[in-house]
Design a protein around this motif. Structure first.
Motif, mmCIF file in Angstrom:
data_model
loop_
_atom_site.group_PDB
_atom_site.id
_atom_site.type_symbol
_atom_site.label_atom_id
_atom_site.label_comp_id
_atom_site.label_asym_id
_atom_site.label_seq_id
_atom_site.Cartn_x
_atom_site.Cartn_y
_atom_site.Cartn_z
ATOM 1 N N GLY A 28 32.205 26.593 36.725
ATOM 2 C CA GLY A 28 32.561 27.642 35.777
ATOM 3 C C GLY A 28 33.946 28.206 36.007
ATOM 4 N N TYR A 29 34.555 27.812 37.127
ATOM 5 C CA TYR A 29 35.892 28.328 37.427
ATOM 6 C C TYR A 29 36.829 27.185 37.763
ATOM 7 N N ARG A 30 38.061 27.320 37.288
ATOM 8 C CA ARG A 30 39.062 26.334 37.685
ATOM 9 C C ARG A 30 39.358 26.533 39.172
ATOM 10 N N LYS B 53 40.373 29.922 40.998
ATOM 11 C CA LYS B 53 40.266 31.031 40.056
ATOM 12 C C LYS B 53 38.990 31.852 40.228
ATOM 13 N N PRO C 271 36.342 34.531 41.359
ATOM 14 C CA PRO C 271 36.526 35.881 41.897
ATOM 15 C C PRO C 271 36.154 35.922 43.367
ATOM 16 N N TYR C 272 36.866 36.762 44.121
ATOM 17 C CA TYR C 272 36.669 36.803 45.567
ATOM 18 C C TYR C 272 35.217 37.099 45.929
ATOM 19 N N LEU D 125 32.530 36.486 44.419
ATOM 20 C CA LEU D 125 31.663 35.332 44.220
ATOM 21 C C LEU D 125 31.843 34.322 45.360
#
Lengths: 454, 95
Positions: free
Chosen positions: A43-45, A48, A50-51, A53
């Motif tokens: 779900g994230y490049r 990218k 979030p910290y 997570l």
């Protein structure tokens, strides 16, 4: 940053480090980005996520370790400065708690040398070696023997001959302790065990003879010491040793001399030079020994381990040059690596203490080596390699060689100086024992400047 | 429908993060049988917030092939929940 120091062993401390929370926060966020770049979350490049997570997915410990990989060195040197200790080598961290971040590290400290009062020490100078005619005669005799001719003869063995023989030595008809086939022996009175030479005198080529002899209890080969051995010797060839006559002809063949007289003087000069060097070495050894026993060195175990490794490494290289592999050698002598290491320990301990004392002495006396002297040494070594001089020179210009050469030269100089001092040939540079500290500070400054740049 | 069975998971991607920031909308995968009203009730009860809007989207099954084998990837129902200004759901804080 909070640092507490706890001494755990001789010259070994444990530092407890608690870095600033803000610093940790920043470092961990950086690390989080880095982790998400390497292991992207769905779900994230890459990079990218979030910290929060990242931390929940991988765990705080993982992120902390990642952050420390980047920042540990800086933290460590900062902590060392804050604690005011002088580390021998960098330490590894251990995470005590992650929230707040508390780290622990156990580090060896630099050895501390307490130099004995060398100004009150005194040793007897080695007497100036004198070259006697007998000594020179012996030397020439050796050259003669090197150029001897060997002539097979039919007569029985005499002392002074060379023989080719097969020798078997057994103890109680069982253990074959000596087993040499067709080996070349020089028959002289020093042969072992005592009486061996006498026992084979009179044999002719093709003869064999049995006899029993005892080895002395203090014989160097432990397997043989104190044993009574039955020898079975079969002589194959007897050769008479024809020494060349002492004349100008011999001088020409034995070296680049024109006359026997010239050879005698040249050999004499060399021998005298060698004897002087040996005498100096003996004197230095005595002087160093005196200083070492008057001084004390406190060192961490790690320093000793390094020294042992050095010894093992040197031995490995030596064996390699002889064409052995270290592992094979271990098998041959039937020892494990750990055993060999243990055996090297006393030597390592002695070397370490000795070296620390010498360097400390050099520091207190304000000795230093000019970079030009190091270059000179490089030139000398390079020149001895002939064609490959350039290559060798280049290699020796590298930082670590320069450093070790500097240290070697310093050590040599210090030992010479020490010998001069203790025999009373010169006066110390550091006038008073309590002026030592001042001299020390100065010396550190000086040597800092003069150490070759890497 | 039982409100504890409605919401299956929050959908956390770069896109949904963006939607939280700009539209104040949180995305969930929800039970396919749940209605907008179920979702509203569930979110309001579980997260103690006021819901303004709920939009739902059916994501269809997709055909997938693994070498020789044919299969499908299950679809699901997605709910986009817009909260009243000032309310928020803290799955995780910090970006």
């Amino acid at each position: 940053m909070k640092v507490t120091t706890e001494s755990v062993a001789t010259r070994e401390v444990e530092l407890t480090i608690e870095p600033e929370a803000a610093f940790v926060e920043k470092a961990m966020r950086e690390a989080g980005r880095h982790i998400s770049r390497i292991r992207p979350l769905p779900g994230y490049r890459p990079g990218k996520a979030p910290y929060a997570l990242v931390e929940r997915t991988f765990g705080r410990e993982t992120v902390l370790n990642e952050a420390l990989q980047e920042h540990w060195q800086g933290l460590f040197s900062q902590a060392v400065t804050d604690a005011g200790v002088d580390p021998y080598e960098a330490g590894m961290y251990e995470v005590v708690s992650t929230e707040p971040v508390v780290l622990k590290t156990r580090i060896p400290l630099m050895p501390v040398t307490t130099l004995g009062d060398y100004q009150s020490l005194h040793i007897e100078p080695e007497p100036e070696p004198t070259l006697t005619e007998e000594r020179l005669d012996e030397e020439i005799e050796m050259v003669r023997r090197r150029h001897a001719e060997y002539e097979p003869v039919e007569r029985p063995v005499e002392i002074g001959d060379q023989i080719v023989a097969t020798i078997k030595g057994t103890v109680d008809d069982e253990d074959l302790l000596v087993d040499r086939t067709s080996s070349v022996l020089n028959v002289n009175a020093d042969m072992t065990p005592p009486g061996f030479a006498e026992s084979i005198v009179g044999m002719k080529a093709g003869d064999s003879r049995q006899f029993t002899l005892s080895y002395p209890a203090d014989f160097e080969d432990e397997n043989l010491a104190g044993k009574t051995v039955q020898f079975d010797v079969a002589v194959e060839t007897v050769r008479q040793v024809n020494l060349p006559e002492l004349n100008d002809e011999f001088a020409k063949t034995a070296g680049d001399y024109d006359t026997l007289a010239e050879m005698r003087t040249t050999l004499g000069e060399r021998l005298e030079y060698r004897m002087k060097g040996e005498a100096q070495k003996r004197e230095m050894a005595v002087a160093v020994e005196a200083l070492v026993s008057a001084s004390s060195v406190e060192y961490p175990q790690a320093a000793l381990e390094t020294e042992i490794n050095g010894i093992i490494e040197a031995r490995r290289r030596q064996l390699q040059q002889l064409g052995f592999e270290f592992e094979k050698y271990l098998e041959m002598v039937g020892r494990t690596f750990e055993q060999v290491r243990e055996e090297a320990r006393p030597d390592a301990e002695r070397n370490l203490v000795r070296q620390m004392v010498i360097y400390q002495f050099a520091r207190v006396e304000g000795l230093s080596i000019d970079p030009a002297e190091v270059s000179q040494r490089v030139e000398r070594i390079a020149a001895s390699y002939g064609d490959r001089a350039d290559q060798v020179r280049q290699q020796l210009m590298e930082g670590r060689y320069q450093m070790s050469m500097y240290m070697d030269l310093l050590q040599e100089r210090a030992m010479e100086h020490l010998a001069d001092l203790l025999t009373g040939r010169v006066q110390p540079n550091a006038k008073q024992p309590d002026a030592q500290q001042e001299a020390e500070a100065q010396a550190t400054e000086q040597s800092d400047q003069q150490e070759p740049s890497e | 429908m039982d409100i504890y069975r409605v919401l299956k998971r929050p959908i956390l991607t770069e896109k949904t993060n963006y939607q939280v920031d700009t539209l104040h909308t949180y995305s969930f995968e929800v039970d396919v049988r749940a209605t907008k009203y179920d979702v509203r009730r569930a979110v309001e009860a579980l997260f103690d917030v006021k819901v303004q809007d709920v939009n739902v989207i059916r994501i269809h099954d997709t055909a997938r092939r693994f070498g020789r084998y044919y299969g499908k990837q299950s679809g699901y129902k997605k709910a986009l929940v817009r909260l009243a200004p000032g309310d928020s759901i803290s799955f995780f804080e910090g970006v």
